[in-house]
Design an enzyme around this catalytic site. Structure first.
Site, PDB file in Angstrom:
ATOM      1  N   LEU A  48     -45.767 -17.581   9.782  1.00 36.21           N
ATOM      2  CA  LEU A  48     -45.452 -17.968   8.418  1.00 36.21           C
ATOM      3  C   LEU A  48     -46.655 -18.744   7.880  1.00 36.21           C
ATOM      4  O   LEU A  48     -47.147 -19.659   8.545  1.00 36.21           O
ATOM      5  CB  LEU A  48     -44.226 -18.879   8.378  1.00 36.21           C
ATOM      6  CG  LEU A  48     -42.851 -18.274   8.091  1.00 36.21           C
ATOM      7  CD1 LEU A  48     -41.820 -19.394   8.000  1.00 36.21           C
ATOM      8  CD2 LEU A  48     -42.822 -17.426   6.842  1.00 36.21           C
ATOM      9  N   ASP A  49     -47.123 -18.395   6.689  1.00 32.37           N
ATOM     10  CA  ASP A  49     -48.245 -19.112   6.089  1.00 32.37           C
ATOM     11  C   ASP A  49     -47.891 -20.589   5.913  1.00 32.37           C
ATOM     12  O   ASP A  49     -46.709 -20.934   5.735  1.00 32.37           O
ATOM     13  CB  ASP A  49     -48.597 -18.518   4.720  1.00 32.37           C
ATOM     14  CG  ASP A  49     -49.124 -17.090   4.831  1.00 32.37           C
ATOM     15  OD1 ASP A  49     -49.696 -16.754   5.884  1.00 32.37           O
ATOM     16  OD2 ASP A  49     -48.955 -16.328   3.860  1.00 32.37           O
ATOM     17  N   PRO A  50     -48.898 -21.478   5.928  1.00 27.75           N
ATOM     18  CA  PRO A  50     -48.618 -22.907   5.723  1.00 27.75           C
ATOM     19  C   PRO A  50     -47.839 -23.190   4.437  1.00 27.75           C
ATOM     20  O   PRO A  50     -47.006 -24.092   4.407  1.00 27.75           O
ATOM     21  CB  PRO A  50     -50.020 -23.533   5.679  1.00 27.75           C
ATOM     22  CG  PRO A  50     -50.847 -22.624   6.514  1.00 27.75           C
ATOM     23  CD  PRO A  50     -50.316 -21.250   6.253  1.00 27.75           C
TER      24      PRO A  50
END
Length: 310
Positions: A48-50
């Site tokens: 999951l992207d930041p």
């Protein structure tokens, strides 16, 4: 001869379904969970992207052997697209690369969605982990180069417009298969509608077979650090773990005895008896006393182990 190094940490096994907070990287999250649980090893099933929040399934110990089965599962995301700007990263993090004063209405957006349902061709974002000639696309993009990434087929099972909070934004829910980039959907929506767009909010709510009710907020786990007695603290943390076998719910299951479990753990096949025993399966899993023993194949009246669990 030197003695082999003893692995650091506890040999625990199971899945922790983390509700990853915003602005917190997936690798950082895995490291934090591994440290909290004092686990020997840990891994996650799908980055999951930041700037995204939500479900990050984290495997501890032997559960890391089942990561591929979760990686292949379908996923559900809720996301917001902000119109008027296309960005280098296709989300809030990147610089604006194109802009427009046009804004689509709900009717135009809804009419577009059938084009993005089913098997579609999608070009991943420039800033993605796709490998190009052995290099990650995001490393090439960070050097200021344009990356030529070929389109690939992804599966969109369901795509719904949830609403338009204002003229500049629209919210969606998408159920999709492995390898789908929601950021690329936002980019392509904006191009097709002639107004450009990028993801401004993204939350993952489902990774098969784990549902939203399984998610645990990171703050709830870190709050247990206040328990001074280590054994008590670790026991409280372990209550959040889901059995490793839950990741294999799409496979046939066979229930075996303790003696059969011992044979499998030694790498030997076992004979399957009984009217209800599966005849054949490329992959199945065996459990004894409710605990995962092995993943293997069924054929010729036998279960043959491919991967065993302690």
């Amino acid at each position: 001869m030197s003695k082999p190094r003893k692995p650091k940490g506890r040999p625990i096994s199971g899945w922790l379904i983390l509700d990853k907070p915003f602005d917190f990287g997936s690798t950082e999250a895995v490291s934090k969970i591994k440290w909290l649980f004092k686990a020997q090893k840990a891994g996650h099933a799908g980055t999951l992207d930041p700037l995204a929040s939500g479900m990050l399934p984290i495997a501890l110990g032997d559960a890391t052997k089942t990561v591929p089965y979760v990686m292949d599962g379908h996923k559900i995301y809720e996301f917001t697209v902000t119109w008027g700007e296309e960005r280098a990263t296709d989300d809030l993090e990147g610089d604006v690369t194109r802009s427009s004063d046009l804004r689509p209405d709900a009717e135009a957006i809804t009419a577009l969605l059938p084009r993005y349902t089913g098997a579609i061709q999608q070009v991943p974002p420039q800033f993605s982990a796709i490998k190009i000639d052995g290099e990650r696309a995001y490393d090439i993009a960070r050097d200021g180069e344009t990356v030529e990434i070929p389109a690939r087929e992804v599966e969109i099972h369901r795509l719904t417009l949830l609403g338009c909070p204002d003229d500049n934004t629209a919210t969606f829910e998408v159920e999709c298969g492995k390898g789908t980039y929601v950021r690329a959907l936002a980019r392509d929506f904006g191009r097709d509608l002639g107004c450009f767009g990028h993801v401004s909010e993204l939350r993952r709510t489902y990774v098969a077979p784990f549902g939203e009710e399984s998610m645990v907020p990171l703050a709830e786990l870190t709050a247990l650090e206040s328990i001074e007695d280590e054994a008590e603290r670790l026991a409280a943390l372990d209550e959040y773990l889901i059995d490793t076998s839950e990741a294999l719910s799409i496979l046939p299951q066979i229930v075996i005895t303790d003696d059969q479990a011992h044979r499998l753990r030694m790498g030997n096949p076992i004979i399957l008896r009984g009217r209800d025993a599966p005849v054949s399966a490329d992959e199945a899993y065996a459990t004894a006393r409710g605990r995962l023993v092995a993943i293997g194949e069924i054929g010729g009246g036998e279960f043959r182990p491919k991967r065993v669990f302690n």
